[in-house]
Design a protein around this motif. Structure first.
Motif, PDB file in Angstrom:
ATOM      1  N   LEU A  61       0.825  -1.210   0.000  1.00 49.54           N
ATOM      2  CA  LEU A  61       0.000   0.000   0.000  1.00 49.54           C
ATOM      3  C   LEU A  61       0.863   1.265   0.000  1.00 49.54           C
ATOM      4  N   ILE A  62       2.020   1.194   0.645  1.00 54.54           N
ATOM      5  CA  ILE A  62       2.935   2.353   0.613  1.00 54.54           C
ATOM      6  C   ILE A  62       3.429   2.560  -0.821  1.00 54.54           C
ATOM      7  N   ALA A  63       3.738   1.454  -1.494  1.00 56.81           N
ATOM      8  CA  ALA A  63       4.158   1.538  -2.901  1.00 56.81           C
ATOM      9  C   ALA A  63       3.023   2.094  -3.751  1.00 56.81           C
ATOM     10  N   LEU A  64       1.814   1.577  -3.506  1.00 58.34           N
ATOM     11  CA  LEU A  64       0.643   2.024  -4.267  1.00 58.34           C
ATOM     12  C   LEU A  64       0.433   3.525  -4.097  1.00 58.34           C
ATOM     13  N   ASN A  65       0.541   3.993  -2.860  1.00 63.23           N
ATOM     14  CA  ASN A  65       0.330   5.416  -2.595  1.00 63.23           C
ATOM     15  C   ASN A  65       1.391   6.280  -3.260  1.00 63.23           C
ATOM     16  N   ALA A 116       2.330  11.363  -0.079  1.00 67.92           N
ATOM     17  CA  ALA A 116       1.194  10.445   0.076  1.00 67.92           C
ATOM     18  C   ALA A 116       1.650   9.120   0.676  1.00 67.92           C
ATOM     19  N   SER A 117       2.800   8.619   0.282  1.00 64.05           N
ATOM     20  CA  SER A 117       3.230   7.320   0.794  1.00 64.05           C
ATOM     21  C   SER A 117       3.764   7.460   2.214  1.00 64.05           C
ATOM     22  N   LEU A 118       4.427   8.567   2.508  1.00 66.27           N
ATOM     23  CA  LEU A 118       4.930   8.740   3.879  1.00 66.27           C
ATOM     24  C   LEU A 118       3.770   8.906   4.860  1.00 66.27           C
ATOM     25  N   LEU A 119       2.680   9.564   4.416  1.00 65.68           N
ATOM     26  CA  LEU A 119       1.517   9.719   5.291  1.00 65.68           C
ATOM     27  C   LEU A 119       0.852   8.376   5.582  1.00 65.68           C
ATOM     28  N   PHE A 141      12.962   3.891   1.723  1.00 61.35           N
ATOM     29  CA  PHE A 141      12.757   5.274   1.310  1.00 61.35           C
ATOM     30  C   PHE A 141      13.161   5.461  -0.156  1.00 61.35           C
ATOM     31  N   ALA A 142      14.272   4.822  -0.529  1.00 64.39           N
ATOM     32  CA  ALA A 142      14.711   4.921  -1.931  1.00 64.39           C
ATOM     33  C   ALA A 142      13.655   4.332  -2.856  1.00 64.39           C
ATOM     34  N   MET A 143      13.043   3.213  -2.446  1.00 63.57           N
ATOM     35  CA  MET A 143      11.997   2.603  -3.279  1.00 63.57           C
ATOM     36  C   MET A 143      10.781   3.528  -3.394  1.00 63.57           C
ATOM     37  N   VAL A 144      10.462   4.226  -2.297  1.00 61.46           N
ATOM     38  CA  VAL A 144       9.326   5.156  -2.325  1.00 61.46           C
ATOM     39  C   VAL A 144       9.607   6.301  -3.303  1.00 61.46           C
ATOM     40  N   VAL A 145      10.853   6.792  -3.286  1.00 58.45           N
ATOM     41  CA  VAL A 145      11.225   7.873  -4.212  1.00 58.45           C
ATOM     42  C   VAL A 145      11.084   7.375  -5.660  1.00 58.45           C
ATOM     43  N   LEU A 146      11.600   6.159  -5.910  1.00 57.56           N
ATOM     44  CA  LEU A 146      11.496   5.606  -7.262  1.00 57.56           C
ATOM     45  C   LEU A 146      10.031   5.436  -7.664  1.00 57.56           C
ATOM     46  N   GLY A 147       9.216   4.917  -6.728  1.00 61.89           N
ATOM     47  CA  GLY A 147       7.802   4.704  -7.021  1.00 61.89           C
ATOM     48  C   GLY A 147       7.093   6.008  -7.342  1.00 61.89           C
ATOM     49  N   SER A 148       7.451   7.078  -6.610  1.00 57.46           N
ATOM     50  CA  SER A 148       6.814   8.372  -6.850  1.00 57.46           C
ATOM     51  C   SER A 148       7.186   8.915  -8.226  1.00 57.46           C
ATOM     52  N   LEU A 149       8.474   8.838  -8.553  1.00 58.95           N
ATOM     53  CA  LEU A 149       8.901   9.342  -9.867  1.00 58.95           C
ATOM     54  C   LEU A 149       8.294   8.504 -10.985  1.00 58.95           C
ATOM     55  N   LEU A 150       8.194   7.198 -10.744  1.00 56.51           N
ATOM     56  CA  LEU A 150       7.588   6.318 -11.746  1.00 56.51           C
ATOM     57  C   LEU A 150       6.135   6.714 -11.999  1.00 56.51           C
ATOM     58  N   GLY A 151       5.384   6.907 -10.905  1.00 52.59           N
ATOM     59  CA  GLY A 151       3.987   7.307 -11.057  1.00 52.59           C
ATOM     60  C   GLY A 151       3.870   8.649 -11.773  1.00 52.59           C
ATOM     61  N   ALA A 152       4.781   9.580 -11.454  1.00 52.47           N
ATOM     62  CA  ALA A 152       4.735  10.903 -12.071  1.00 52.47           C
ATOM     63  C   ALA A 152       4.998  10.809 -13.571  1.00 52.47           C
ATOM     64  N   VAL A 209       8.146  -1.954  -7.424  1.00 50.53           N
ATOM     65  CA  VAL A 209       8.182  -1.046  -6.274  1.00 50.53           C
ATOM     66  C   VAL A 209       7.638  -1.767  -5.043  1.00 50.53           C
ATOM     67  N   SER A 210       6.507  -2.477  -5.224  1.00 42.28           N
ATOM     68  CA  SER A 210       5.935  -3.233  -4.094  1.00 42.28           C
ATOM     69  C   SER A 210       6.925  -4.271  -3.584  1.00 42.28           C
ATOM     70  N   GLU A 211       7.505  -5.013  -4.522  1.00 42.16           N
ATOM     71  CA  GLU A 211       8.449  -6.066  -4.142  1.00 42.16           C
ATOM     72  C   GLU A 211       9.690  -5.469  -3.476  1.00 42.16           C
ATOM     73  N   GLY A 212      10.139  -4.349  -3.979  1.00 41.53           N
ATOM     74  CA  GLY A 212      11.316  -3.691  -3.402  1.00 41.53           C
ATOM     75  C   GLY A 212      11.050  -3.242  -1.977  1.00 41.53           C
ATOM     76  N   LEU A 213       9.838  -2.722  -1.750  1.00 40.70           N
ATOM     77  CA  LEU A 213       9.505  -2.295  -0.388  1.00 40.70           C
ATOM     78  C   LEU A 213       9.416  -3.493   0.549  1.00 40.70           C
ATOM     79  N   ARG A 214       8.893  -4.619   0.041  1.00 41.82           N
ATOM     80  CA  ARG A 214       8.837  -5.818   0.884  1.00 41.82           C
ATOM     81  C   ARG A 214      10.243  -6.342   1.154  1.00 41.82           C
ATOM     82  N   ALA A 215      11.092  -6.286   0.122  1.00 41.91           N
ATOM     83  CA  ALA A 215      12.465  -6.740   0.314  1.00 41.91           C
ATOM     84  C   ALA A 215      13.143  -5.938   1.421  1.00 41.91           C
ATOM     85  N   ALA A 216      12.799  -4.653   1.513  1.00 41.67           N
ATOM     86  CA  ALA A 216      13.442  -3.794   2.505  1.00 41.67           C
ATOM     87  C   ALA A 216      12.793  -3.925   3.884  1.00 41.67           C
ATOM     88  N   LEU A 217      11.462  -4.019   3.921  1.00 40.21           N
ATOM     89  CA  LEU A 217      10.759  -3.910   5.208  1.00 40.21           C
ATOM     90  C   LEU A 217      10.371  -5.263   5.806  1.00 40.21           C
TER      91      LEU A 217
END
Lengths: 254, 325
Positions: A61-65, A116-119, A141-152, A209-217
């Motif tokens: 969900l963090i990746a999705l956001n 949005a993902s940090l919230l 955090f790096a994955m979240v940044v990548l996910g945000s730029l990807l969505g943009a 992005v989802s998989e990367g966040l799971r790999a990290a968290l």
């Protein structure tokens, strides 16, 4: 001259977000909140969903956001601005190259996705028990940044490709499949017995992005190697940025 | 002679998939400080020409310069020197009226204190001080137009492009916009105006270019354009035809020296009378005596005589025809 104009346009977008903060929060937080509520709290209560599913879903969900927070910040406004309202004209006439206006859209949408993902993090922490390793926070955090730029970048491409008359298909044909094939609600490696869906999911950049966040968290959950989860989004960001700028130039200039 | 504020040389624009050129080899110059009117029917190519000059339309060939800078090679620098007031309202709906002005100035690098000062001055000048916080959607057409003019002036442009500035405005708003355009001229700002409103073009423009089918048909001061029209002055006569009927009168009038053509103006004749409009090539008053004399000889009774000048509309119709677009 161009740099100043770029920052001024970015400041305009940040200022508008500040003025519309409640609707921004609703847009980004209501949907993931209900995902957690139904899939973890409601279904988890009677054992319909395995214990610990929340830990699998929250990184998704963090990746999705990150991705949808960014994507929605560009796509819909852009479809309107480029057609009916022409509000973007004043920024296109600012003393900066037209492509820089497109890049500003990506930077700003990336910031919205990040926020949005940090919230989403405190909401998730309040609703479910998590045990994230401290050394996973930076890669996450790096994955979240990548996910945000990807969505943009994807948002820019979609927003310039969809003609305004077709805006209603955006949700059905683009947003919904992206939402459900992005390995948000399931780890990708568990799909081995459902090969066609696994292939489909592999085509959605959100999966990495989802998989990367799971790999990290939640490293104990089976996941794709982290380097794959970095390389694929980076390539996708480059590709969609170029496509998006091309589409933007085509729509902004006659 | 002052340097040209706008220079267009052999400009051609063909849109993809179009059968013909939207702009087909147009050349003209606008001098610094001039109000220049581009007049033409819908689809004549005037908006495309302005689109090229304001960097929004990529020309197929030819050269376009604003403030001496090429619009393709120096697009960024050109944007800093021009401003556009579009026909359609395109204010930033996410911002209030004053913020529209302030952010526009920020895009153009005007410092914070200065842009706040300019915004207040311009809101005052446009009579919008009480609308500073209003949202663009809540403005009337005239108010939105004034906000867009104020926005355009925030970065002190050298050349201002106004596209159909008073279409859809009430007479008060129209007059206000016209006054503003005159005072811009007094401040030395070059104004390029596109319009199909003849009165507006005549009243405001120092020179007018008439465009149709992508080409420039005529270019001169409004008065010279009108005077160049063959039969530019008119004599209108309303008469009660004599025993011979209307046709001999018409033929006789057309045969007078100095009469270029005879037409029937609509809606002028009363029952039992006939109206004639003579387009004349000489001083119209010298024709009064011959006309009255001729009508008398045909036994017709004169009811009304009036002298008139051609208008820009006559020039326009003469050049672009009566066909609907």
């Amino acid at each position: 001259m161009s740099g100043r104009a770029f920052l001024a346009v970015l400041r305009r977008d940040v200022y508008v977000t500040g003025r519309e903060l409640p609707s921004f929060l609703a847009q980004t937080l209501v949907q993931p909140f209900f995902f957690l509520l139904v899939f973890v709290v409601v279904l988890g209560r009677g054992g319909f969903v395995a214990e610990g599913y929340g830990e699998i879903m929250l990184p998704g969900l963090i990746a999705l956001n990150a991705m949808f927070g960014a994507l929605q910040s560009v796509t819909l406004p852009l479809v309107f601005e480029l057609s009916w309202t022409r509000e973007i004209d004043d920024r296109l006439l600012a003393p900066m190259p037209v492509w820089a206006v497109a890049v500003e859209k990506i930077v700003f949408a990336g910031l919205r996705g990040l926020l949005a993902s940090l919230l989403m993090v405190p909401i998730g922490l309040l609703m479910i028990d998590v045990h994230w390793p401290a050394d996973g926070l930076l890669p996450a955090f790096a994955m979240v940044v990548l996910g945000s730029l990807l969505g943009a970048a994807m948002g820019l491409t979609i927003g310039t490709a969809v003609p305004p008359r077709r805006i209603n298909i955006l949700f059905a044909v683009i947003f919904t499949p992206l939402l459900f094939t992005g390995s948000v609600q399931y780890p990708w490696l568990t799909l081995q017995d459902l090969r066609w869906f696994q292939v489909l999911s592999a085509l959605n950049p959100l999966t990495y992005v989802s998989e990367g966040l799971r790999a990290a968290l939640v490293p104990d959950v089976p996941h794709l190697p982290l380097w794959v989860c970095v390389v694929v989004p980076v390539l996708a960001i480059v590709l969609f940025t170029l496509l998006g700028i091309r589409g933007f130039l085509r729509r902004a200039l006659d | 002679m002052a340097k040209a504020a706008v220079e267009v040389v052999d400009l051609v624009k063909r849109y993809p998939k179009a059968k013909s050129n939207a702009v087909d080899g147009v050349s003209f110059e606008v001098e610094t400080g001039e109000v220049f009117g581009l007049l033409g029917p819908n689809g004549a190519g005037k908006t495309t020409t302005v689109g090229v000059l304001t960097t929004r339309v990529v020309p197929t060939s030819g050269v376009a310069r604003v403030a001496g800078l090429d619009v393709r090679a120096d697009a960024v620098a050109v944007c800093a020197r021009l401003a556009v007031v579009p026909q359609r309202q395109n204010l930033d709906r996410s911002l209030g009226v004053r913020d529209n002005l302030v952010f526009h100035a920020a895009y153009h690098g005007v410092g914070r204190a200065e842009r706040n000062r300019r915004a207040d001055t311009l809101l005052e000048r446009m009579g919008l001080s009480d609308k500073a916080k209003a949202i663009a959607d809540d403005l009337s057409g005239g108010q939105a137009q004034r906000v867009m003019i104020a926005r355009a002036l925030m970065h002190r442009p050298e050349v201002l492009f106004l596209d159909e500035p008073s279409t859809g405005l009430d007479p008060q708003a129209r007059l206000f916009v016209h006054d503003q355009i005159r005072s811009l001229r007094d401040e030395g700002i070059t104004v390029v105006l596109t319009t199909h409103d003849m009165d507006e073009a005549h009243k405001l423009s120092d020179r007018i270019g008439i465009v149709d089918h992508g080409t420039l048909l005529a270019l001169d001061t409004p008065d010279k354009l009108v005077r160049a029209l063959p039969g530019s002055a008119t004599v209108e006569v309303v008469a009660e035809p004599g025993p011979g009927g209307v046709e001999p009168l018409r033929v006789a009038l057309a045969g007078l020296d100095g009469v270029a053509r005879v037409e029937t103006p609509p809606g002028r004749a009363q029952p039992g009378t006939e109206a004639f409009r003579l387009s004349v090539t000489c001083e119209p008053s010298t024709l009064l005596a011959p006309v009255v004399d001729l009508l008398g000889r045909h036994g017709a009774g004169v009811r009304d005589v009036s002298l008139g000048e051609s208008t820009l509309e006559d020039v326009f119709i003469d050049l672009t025809g009566r066909d609907l677009r």
